[in-house]
Design a protein around this motif. Structure first.
Motif, PDB file in Angstrom:
ATOM      1  N   THR A  29      28.239  45.521  39.164  1.00  0.00           N
ATOM      2  CA  THR A  29      29.669  45.676  38.871  1.00  0.00           C
ATOM      3  C   THR A  29      29.962  45.336  37.418  1.00  0.00           C
ATOM      4  N   MET A  30      29.357  44.247  36.951  1.00  0.00           N
ATOM      5  CA  MET A  30      29.610  43.779  35.588  1.00  0.00           C
ATOM      6  C   MET A  30      29.159  44.812  34.560  1.00  0.00           C
ATOM      7  N   ILE A  31      28.043  45.463  34.804  1.00  0.00           N
ATOM      8  CA  ILE A  31      27.541  46.488  33.885  1.00  0.00           C
ATOM      9  C   ILE A  31      28.571  47.607  33.730  1.00  0.00           C
ATOM     10  N   LYS A  32      29.157  48.035  34.853  1.00  0.00           N
ATOM     11  CA  LYS A  32      30.151  49.103  34.810  1.00  0.00           C
ATOM     12  C   LYS A  32      31.446  48.629  34.160  1.00  0.00           C
ATOM     13  N   VAL A  33      31.857  47.405  34.490  1.00  0.00           N
ATOM     14  CA  VAL A  33      33.130  46.877  33.964  1.00  0.00           C
ATOM     15  C   VAL A  33      33.098  46.776  32.450  1.00  0.00           C
ATOM     16  N   VAL A  34      32.008  46.252  31.914  1.00  0.00           N
ATOM     17  CA  VAL A  34      31.913  46.087  30.454  1.00  0.00           C
ATOM     18  C   VAL A  34      31.862  47.444  29.770  1.00  0.00           C
ATOM     19  N   SER A  35      31.110  48.369  30.344  1.00  0.00           N
ATOM     20  CA  SER A  35      31.003  49.702  29.747  1.00  0.00           C
ATOM     21  C   SER A  35      32.340  50.431  29.751  1.00  0.00           C
ATOM     22  N   ASN A  36      33.122  50.217  30.814  1.00  0.00           N
ATOM     23  CA  ASN A  36      34.417  50.892  30.949  1.00  0.00           C
ATOM     24  C   ASN A  36      35.579  50.094  30.367  1.00  0.00           C
ATOM     25  N   LYS A  37      35.249  48.934  29.765  1.00  0.00           N
ATOM     26  CA  LYS A  37      36.260  48.072  29.129  1.00  0.00           C
ATOM     27  C   LYS A  37      37.379  47.721  30.121  1.00  0.00           C
ATOM     28  N   LYS A  38      37.000  47.059  31.209  1.00  0.00           N
ATOM     29  CA  LYS A  38      37.965  46.659  32.237  1.00  0.00           C
ATOM     30  C   LYS A  38      37.991  45.140  32.440  1.00  0.00           C
ATOM     31  N   LEU A  39      37.615  44.371  31.432  1.00  0.00           N
ATOM     32  CA  LEU A  39      37.561  42.928  31.573  1.00  0.00           C
ATOM     33  C   LEU A  39      38.936  42.287  31.784  1.00  0.00           C
ATOM     34  N   ASN A  40      39.988  43.007  31.397  1.00  0.00           N
ATOM     35  CA  ASN A  40      41.335  42.445  31.523  1.00  0.00           C
ATOM     36  C   ASN A  40      41.686  42.060  32.959  1.00  0.00           C
ATOM     37  N   TYR A  41      41.141  42.796  33.920  1.00  0.00           N
ATOM     38  CA  TYR A  41      41.436  42.494  35.320  1.00  0.00           C
ATOM     39  C   TYR A  41      40.964  41.085  35.676  1.00  0.00           C
ATOM     40  N   PHE A  42      39.832  40.689  35.152  1.00  0.00           N
ATOM     41  CA  PHE A  42      39.317  39.342  35.412  1.00  0.00           C
ATOM     42  C   PHE A  42      40.149  38.298  34.677  1.00  0.00           C
ATOM     43  N   SER A  43      40.685  38.667  33.508  1.00  0.00           N
ATOM     44  CA  SER A  43      41.554  37.748  32.771  1.00  0.00           C
ATOM     45  C   SER A  43      42.771  37.381  33.605  1.00  0.00           C
ATOM     46  N   TYR A  44      43.409  38.375  34.192  1.00  0.00           N
ATOM     47  CA  TYR A  44      44.597  38.118  35.006  1.00  0.00           C
ATOM     48  C   TYR A  44      44.277  37.200  36.178  1.00  0.00           C
ATOM     49  N   TYR A  45      43.118  37.436  36.794  1.00  0.00           N
ATOM     50  CA  TYR A  45      42.731  36.634  37.957  1.00  0.00           C
ATOM     51  C   TYR A  45      42.520  35.168  37.575  1.00  0.00           C
ATOM     52  N   VAL A  46      41.712  34.913  36.527  1.00  0.00           N
ATOM     53  CA  VAL A  46      41.415  33.519  36.167  1.00  0.00           C
ATOM     54  C   VAL A  46      42.646  32.820  35.604  1.00  0.00           C
ATOM     55  N   TRP A  47      43.537  33.549  34.944  1.00  0.00           N
ATOM     56  CA  TRP A  47      44.786  32.939  34.476  1.00  0.00           C
ATOM     57  C   TRP A  47      45.654  32.486  35.649  1.00  0.00           C
ATOM     58  N   LEU A  48      45.832  33.351  36.627  1.00  0.00           N
ATOM     59  CA  LEU A  48      46.644  32.992  37.793  1.00  0.00           C
ATOM     60  C   LEU A  48      46.022  31.825  38.555  1.00  0.00           C
ATOM     61  N   LEU A  49      44.705  31.888  38.767  1.00  0.00           N
ATOM     62  CA  LEU A  49      44.033  30.804  39.476  1.00  0.00           C
ATOM     63  C   LEU A  49      44.102  29.512  38.671  1.00  0.00           C
ATOM     64  N   GLY A  50      43.907  29.609  37.351  1.00  0.00           N
ATOM     65  CA  GLY A  50      43.951  28.422  36.500  1.00  0.00           C
ATOM     66  C   GLY A  50      45.308  27.743  36.544  1.00  0.00           C
ATOM     67  N   ILE A  51      46.381  28.519  36.470  1.00  0.00           N
ATOM     68  CA  ILE A  51      47.734  27.955  36.522  1.00  0.00           C
ATOM     69  C   ILE A  51      47.971  27.273  37.871  1.00  0.00           C
ATOM     70  N   PHE A  52      47.553  27.929  38.951  1.00  0.00           N
ATOM     71  CA  PHE A  52      47.708  27.352  40.289  1.00  0.00           C
ATOM     72  C   PHE A  52      46.946  26.032  40.407  1.00  0.00           C
ATOM     73  N   VAL A  53      45.702  26.011  39.910  1.00  0.00           N
ATOM     74  CA  VAL A  53      44.867  24.808  40.003  1.00  0.00           C
ATOM     75  C   VAL A  53      45.470  23.660  39.212  1.00  0.00           C
ATOM     76  N   ILE A  54      45.975  23.939  38.014  1.00  0.00           N
ATOM     77  CA  ILE A  54      46.577  22.889  37.187  1.00  0.00           C
ATOM     78  C   ILE A  54      47.829  22.320  37.861  1.00  0.00           C
ATOM     79  N   ILE A  55      48.684  23.195  38.358  1.00  0.00           N
ATOM     80  CA  ILE A  55      49.903  22.730  39.035  1.00  0.00           C
ATOM     81  C   ILE A  55      49.562  21.900  40.269  1.00  0.00           C
ATOM     82  N   TYR A  56      48.615  22.400  41.059  1.00  0.00           N
ATOM     83  CA  TYR A  56      48.213  21.673  42.252  1.00  0.00           C
ATOM     84  C   TYR A  56      47.597  20.316  41.903  1.00  0.00           C
TER      85      TYR A  56
END
Length: 278
Positions: free
Chosen positions: A246-273
């Motif tokens: 999956t990672m090989i395809k994601v990097v080639s297709n420049k789709k890393l932003n989707y993972f950024s959104y996920y870790v940002w949302l999870l990070g904010i939730f974890v900090i608040i909790y």
């Protein structure tokens, strides 16, 4: 440990080790969620690393075999006075770059081991690390395309990627995400960058397993956990294989932003909790 817990932990380890979302952060959060004490799963954690290594060997077995053969040829050339000849031997140069990148990672891991372990006393640092990972991915995604491969790579590039990989020992900071960030920041070709990221994961993951092994062996294992441990390893290997592809395809297709959104949302939730509910 139940089979369900082993499957979940193995699945998360395999996916998060190679997808840029931080396996250490996710496993620490899951252990808290399941109420699993770290001392009880030390050996399991080591074997999960072995499972993820299997997936790397499956995907890159040709490259790994070439590196092993080239190692013996390098030794032969050195003893016969021919020297390293890195410019003439791309595979040999790749092996040297992997070693060079591993050195700063190993030094950081050894020198700051207690500091990194201390960050796991709270889930807040994990949340902060996830936010940092998201930012690194955004920067990596905005890097332009390049055709710089192993022939154009230099020692400064390898050292920089190794340092970034060492910093990724911090909980919540993705090893694959940070090393990909470092590789693309060095203006390396995206396809080669992904391969380099996964190949340098071999000594990194293996080194982590070796460092954890003495404590894991001392802690021992309940025979009742043998079945779940084996299942967890298999799940980690299979999910790791899927993650790499999956990672090989994601990097080639420049789709890393989707993972950024996920870790940002999870990070904010974890900090608040962690700040208000833990």
């Amino acid at each position: 440990m139940t089979y369900f817990e082993a499957v979940i932990l193995g699945l998360v380890q395999g996916l998060a080790e190679f997808l840029p979302i931080s396996s250490s952060g996710h496993l620490a959060l899951l252990q808290q969620f399941f109420g699993i004490k770290e001392d009880n799963v030390l050996l399991f954690a080591v074997l999960l690393h072995v499972g993820t290594l299997i997936s790397v060997f499956i995907v890159y077995w040709k490259d790994i075999w070439e590196l092993i053969v080239e190692l013996f040829l390098t030794i032969k050339d050195i003893f016969t006075g021919k020297g390293l000849r890195l410019d003439e031997r791309p595979v040999r140069k790749l092996g040297v770059m992997i070693i060079v990148a591993t050195i700063p990672t190993g030094l950081i891991g050894i020198l700051f081991n207690d500091f990194f372990d201390g960050l796991y006393n709270s889930i807040v640092p994990i949340g902060v690390g996830l936010l940092v990972t998201g930012c690194l991915l955004v920067i990596a995604e905005r890097m332009g395309t390049s055709n710089r491969g192993i022939k154009e790579m230099n020692f400064r590039n390898a050292i920089f990627v190794g340092v970034v990989q060492g910093i990724a020992i911090c909980p919540g900071i993705s090893r694959s995400g940070s090393t990909l960030f470092g590789s693309l920041l060095c203006n390396l070709d995206r396809t080669f960058a992904v391969k380099f990221v996964f190949l340098i994961s071999i000594p990194s993951i293996l080194g982590s397993a070796v460092m954890e092994a003495p404590d894991a062996i001392a802690a021992g294992m309940n025979m009742s956990d043998l079945g779940p441990i084996v299942v967890g390893m298999i799940v980690a290997a299979v999910s790791g294989l899927i993650a790499i592809k999956t990672m090989i395809k994601v990097v080639s297709n420049k789709k890393l932003n989707y993972f950024s959104y996920y870790v940002w949302l999870l990070g904010i939730f974890v900090i608040i909790y962690g700040l208000f509910f833990a």
